[in-house]
Scaffold this motif. Structure first.
Motif, PDB file in Angstrom:
ATOM      1  N   TYR A  94      -1.308  -2.491  12.861  1.00  0.00           N
ATOM      2  CA  TYR A  94      -1.095  -1.345  13.754  1.00  0.00           C
ATOM      3  C   TYR A  94      -1.019  -1.784  15.221  1.00  0.00           C
ATOM      4  N   ALA A 141      13.917   4.982   9.224  1.00  0.00           N
ATOM      5  CA  ALA A 141      13.154   4.842  10.476  1.00  0.00           C
ATOM      6  C   ALA A 141      12.736   3.392  10.657  1.00  0.00           C
ATOM      7  N   GLY A 179      -0.890  -8.217   3.765  1.00  0.00           N
ATOM      8  CA  GLY A 179      -0.911  -7.231   4.859  1.00  0.00           C
ATOM      9  C   GLY A 179      -2.318  -6.989   5.384  1.00  0.00           C
ATOM     10  N   THR A 180      -3.301  -6.922   4.495  1.00  0.00           N
ATOM     11  CA  THR A 180      -4.693  -6.681   4.902  1.00  0.00           C
ATOM     12  C   THR A 180      -5.225  -7.875   5.692  1.00  0.00           C
ATOM     13  N   GLY A 231      -8.562   5.319   5.090  1.00  0.00           N
ATOM     14  CA  GLY A 231      -8.427   4.540   3.854  1.00  0.00           C
ATOM     15  C   GLY A 231      -9.804   4.134   3.380  1.00  0.00           C
ATOM     16  N   PHE A 232      -9.867   3.057   2.606  1.00  0.00           N
ATOM     17  CA  PHE A 232     -11.176   2.525   2.208  1.00  0.00           C
ATOM     18  C   PHE A 232     -11.986   2.203   3.475  1.00  0.00           C
ATOM     19  N   THR A 267       0.848  -1.196   0.000  1.00  0.00           N
ATOM     20  CA  THR A 267       0.000   0.000   0.000  1.00  0.00           C
ATOM     21  C   THR A 267       0.884   1.246   0.000  1.00  0.00           C
ATOM     22  N   GLY A 268       2.002   1.159   0.746  1.00  0.00           N
ATOM     23  CA  GLY A 268       2.913   2.298   0.851  1.00  0.00           C
ATOM     24  C   GLY A 268       3.424   2.765  -0.502  1.00  0.00           C
ATOM     25  N   LYS A 316      15.544  -0.394  -0.420  1.00  0.00           N
ATOM     26  CA  LYS A 316      14.144  -0.615  -0.816  1.00  0.00           C
ATOM     27  C   LYS A 316      13.444   0.718  -1.095  1.00  0.00           C
ATOM     28  N   ALA A 371      -8.353  -1.093  -2.043  1.00  0.00           N
ATOM     29  CA  ALA A 371      -7.267  -1.140  -1.058  1.00  0.00           C
ATOM     30  C   ALA A 371      -6.003  -0.397  -1.480  1.00  0.00           C
ATOM     31  N   THR A 428      -7.614   3.775  -1.504  1.00  0.00           N
ATOM     32  CA  THR A 428      -7.040   4.085  -0.184  1.00  0.00           C
ATOM     33  C   THR A 428      -5.949   5.153  -0.276  1.00  0.00           C
TER      34      THR A 428
HETATM   35  N1  LIG Z   1      -7.982   0.901   5.226  1.00  0.00           N
HETATM   36  C1  LIG Z   1      -7.775   0.202   4.150  1.00  0.00           C
HETATM   37  O1  LIG Z   1      -8.650   0.089   3.347  1.00  0.00           O
HETATM   38  C2  LIG Z   1      -6.424  -0.446   3.922  1.00  0.00           C
HETATM   39  C3  LIG Z   1      -6.016  -0.728   2.615  1.00  0.00           C
HETATM   40  C4  LIG Z   1      -4.766  -1.300   2.422  1.00  0.00           C
HETATM   41  C5  LIG Z   1      -3.952  -1.591   3.519  1.00  0.00           C
HETATM   42  N2  LIG Z   1      -4.385  -1.304   4.768  1.00  0.00           N
HETATM   43  C6  LIG Z   1      -3.539  -1.575   5.956  1.00  0.00           C
HETATM   44  O2  LIG Z   1      -2.253  -1.024   5.737  1.00  0.00           O
HETATM   45  C7  LIG Z   1      -1.282  -1.804   6.417  1.00  0.00           C
HETATM   46  C8  LIG Z   1      -0.159  -2.158   5.439  1.00  0.00           C
HETATM   47  O3  LIG Z   1      -0.642  -3.105   4.504  1.00  0.00           O
HETATM   48  P1  LIG Z   1       0.275  -3.624   3.308  1.00  0.00           P
HETATM   49  O4  LIG Z   1      -0.528  -4.623   2.564  1.00  0.00           O
HETATM   50  O5  LIG Z   1       0.837  -2.466   2.572  1.00  0.00           O
HETATM   51  O6  LIG Z   1       1.441  -4.372   4.131  1.00  0.00           O
HETATM   52  P2  LIG Z   1       2.928  -4.693   3.708  1.00  0.00           P
HETATM   53  O7  LIG Z   1       3.073  -4.748   2.233  1.00  0.00           O
HETATM   54  O8  LIG Z   1       3.305  -5.904   4.491  1.00  0.00           O
HETATM   55  O9  LIG Z   1       3.767  -3.446   4.247  1.00  0.00           O
HETATM   56  C9  LIG Z   1       4.175  -3.333   5.568  1.00  0.00           C
HETATM   57  C10 LIG Z   1       5.146  -2.170   5.698  1.00  0.00           C
HETATM   58  O10 LIG Z   1       5.559  -2.112   7.071  1.00  0.00           O
HETATM   59  C11 LIG Z   1       6.963  -1.993   7.100  1.00  0.00           C
HETATM   60  N3  LIG Z   1       7.553  -2.490   8.331  1.00  0.00           N
HETATM   61  C12 LIG Z   1       7.387  -3.698   8.905  1.00  0.00           C
HETATM   62  N4  LIG Z   1       8.153  -3.778  10.018  1.00  0.00           N
HETATM   63  C13 LIG Z   1       8.798  -2.580  10.129  1.00  0.00           C
HETATM   64  C14 LIG Z   1       9.744  -2.038  11.058  1.00  0.00           C
HETATM   65  N5  LIG Z   1      10.215  -2.735  12.095  1.00  0.00           N
HETATM   66  N6  LIG Z   1      10.182  -0.769  10.886  1.00  0.00           N
HETATM   67  C15 LIG Z   1       9.746  -0.034   9.831  1.00  0.00           C
HETATM   68  N7  LIG Z   1       8.871  -0.499   8.914  1.00  0.00           N
HETATM   69  C16 LIG Z   1       8.415  -1.761   9.066  1.00  0.00           C
HETATM   70  C17 LIG Z   1       7.429  -2.810   5.912  1.00  0.00           C
HETATM   71  O11 LIG Z   1       8.785  -2.462   5.617  1.00  0.00           O
HETATM   72  P3  LIG Z   1       9.794  -3.485   4.874  1.00  0.00           P
HETATM   73  O12 LIG Z   1       9.508  -3.326   3.418  1.00  0.00           O
HETATM   74  O13 LIG Z   1      11.115  -2.983   5.274  1.00  0.00           O
HETATM   75  O14 LIG Z   1       9.492  -4.874   5.368  1.00  0.00           O
HETATM   76  C18 LIG Z   1       6.421  -2.328   4.871  1.00  0.00           C
HETATM   77  O15 LIG Z   1       6.810  -1.078   4.368  1.00  0.00           O
HETATM   78  C19 LIG Z   1      -2.028  -3.015   6.984  1.00  0.00           C
HETATM   79  O16 LIG Z   1      -2.309  -2.780   8.341  1.00  0.00           O
HETATM   80  C20 LIG Z   1      -3.308  -3.063   6.185  1.00  0.00           C
HETATM   81  O17 LIG Z   1      -4.383  -3.648   6.860  1.00  0.00           O
HETATM   82  C21 LIG Z   1      -5.596  -0.731   4.997  1.00  0.00           C
END
Ligand SMILES: NC(=O)c1ccc[n+]([C@@H]2O[C@H](COP(=O)([O-])OP(=O)(O)OC[C@H]3O[C@@H](n4cnc5c(N)ncnc54)[C@H](OP(=O)(O)O)[C@@H]3O)[C@@H](O)[C@H]2O)c1
Length: 423
Positions: A95, A70, A188-189, A146-147, A17-18, A46, A363, A367
């Protein structure tokens, strides 16, 4: 707020998502050329490849974007990040496990915080424990941008704005459309969803402390349909949507009642499918996931084989560009209320309005759009935000701002399907 080097820092920019959030920020940079922003994460390598990817995908020159190192496990790095940024877009989830050190650094260094969490225990605990601290620091922490839950929470606000009388209740019906390649989500979701299930027992204790007094009852009471049913309204099979939207809308409505003396709108949310068999299949998958997610070994298995547990809906690679391009969502809102104060006294709804929120893939396209617009709203419309800081749901924070128009202009569209009419 003291002068800071960056307006926005995208933390967790390397996640699925990032990186889409970085691309979205790149695309709106033309409209906000003075915006200073940076990407943050624990791996510089990265981060560089994400910025290169976003530059290529958005067709923008991102050489001016800076990098901040960070790590959640290093408080000094989080403090340094929050000293440099006015606002953190936090995409590091789940979170429940990762956000608190970031929250503490934001409070300590007076930095606004936006999350896209749907984890209700985390969201309500954050409000309970940090609202006063954030207010004292003069910062805004806006949750679920987000969504989950901008379309639902701001959708209710939109229905209320468009309703010419007194709105009493809103039902929303969510549907999604996939292209020929189907839809997929990143693990991640699912990981965050599993976390909600495994900690579900905590929510009642948090809620009791957060809201010790119940809201008064308003009539007629909205009846929630706790079964699978065919909705003539949206012509689809429907079932209660048990995400964070309902608790978030309820917290927003409570805020508007307690602080603004507004009548709270009752809300029920349903997810829908054209085919009954598909809907029953989804319910089966969700129940199965919830049972496995309850146990540590079950969560490990889901993490290892997300596709096997979800018929391929979740993976560690996330959706392809084609899958995202072919996916879209639609929220239909049916609002009911009274045409006048005299009718309100009869407790019989006599007027209805139909509105909708629709947009691209939820998502990773919608989002980032609504998250980035939420951040810009905090930075550019501070005079329309409540009090002088605190922890808020989207509608509590943004109901006086132009967030709905901003989202609409960027592809998450709010519209009236059928203007208010007498029942
Ligand atoms: N509200 C919505 O509709 C919605 C939509 C999408 C996602 N989300 C939420 O967004 C969150 C992320 O989802 P995602 O799918 O993008 O997950 P993801 O691809 O697993 O991304 C996780 C991120 O967290 C970082 N991270 C993990 N451990 C860390 C640490 N110790 N220090 C710094 N950074 C760290 C990872 O960095 P590295 O690359 O270094 O591992 C990565 O950048 C989830 O909670 C998800 O539920 C919500």
């Amino acid at each position: 707020m003291a002068a800071k080097k960056f307006d926005i820092i995208v933390f967790g920019a390397t996640g699925f998502t990032g990186k889409h959030c970085v691309k979205e920020l790149a695309e709106v940079w033309d409209e906000n050329p003075d915006l200073k922003w940076a990407v943050a994460g624990r791996s510089m390598e990265k981060l560089r490849s994400v910025v290169d990817w976003a530059a290529e995908k958005s067709g923008r020159d991102l050489k001016q974007v800076e990098y901040v190192c960070a790590d959640i496990q290093d408080d000094a790095s989080l403090n340094s990040m929050c000293q440099q940024g006015k606002l953190i877009l936090n995409l590091v989830g789940p979170y429940h496990f990762y956000a608190m050190p970031v929250i503490q650094a934001c409070v300590k260094n007076k930095c606004h915080h936006i999350d896209i969490s749907g984890e209700i225990q985390f969201l309500e605990r954050l409000q309970l424990e940090y609202h006063e601290k954030a207010k004292e620091a003069g910062i805004y922490m806006v949750e679920s941008c987000g969504f989950d839950s901008i379309p639902a929470d701001m959708g209710v606000i939109y229905a209320k704005k468009m309703f010419p009388g007194i709105l009493n209740s809103v039902e929303s019906y969510l549907s999604s459309k996939s292209g020929p390649e189907g839809s997929k989500f990143n693990f991640g979701t699912l990981n965050s969803g599993m976390n909600v299930v495994s900690h579900f027992r905590e929510i009642q204790a948090i809620r009791n402390k957060l809201h010790p007094t119940p809201l008064p009852t308003y009539k007629p009471k909205l009846k929630v349909k706790n079964r699978v049913f065919y909705s003539d309204f949206c012509e689809r099979w429907s079932v209660v949507f048990s995400g964070s939207d309902v608790p978030n809308v309820e917290r927003s409505q409570r805020y508007l009642y307690e602080k603004e003396n507004q009548r709270p709108i009752q809300y029920a949310a349903y997810a829908t499918e054209k085919s009954l068999a598909v809907l029953l299949g989804i319910i089966l998958v969700v129940v199965n996931l919830a049972i496995f997610a309850f146990f540590r070994c079950g969560r490990k298995l889901i993490e290892k084989y997300p596709g096997a547990f979800t018929f391929g809906a979740f993976s560690h690679e996330g959706p392809s560009d084609a899958q995202m391009a072919g996916t879209s969502f639609n929220f239909k809102f049916r609002g009911r209320g009274f045409s006048s104060e005299a009718v309100e006294k009869t407790e019989k709804e006599d007027m209805e309005i139909i509105t909708q929120v629709d947009g691209p893939e939820m998502a990773y396209v919608a989002t980032p759009i609504v998250m980035v617009q939420s951040a810009l709203t905090i930075l550019q419309e501070a005079d329309k935000l409540p009090e002088r800081g605190g922890v808020y749901t989207p509608a509590a924070a943004f109901y006086k701002t132009t967030l709905i128009d901003r989202c609409h202009q960027h592809g998450v569209k709010f519209s009236v399907t059928k203007p208010a009419y007498k029942l």
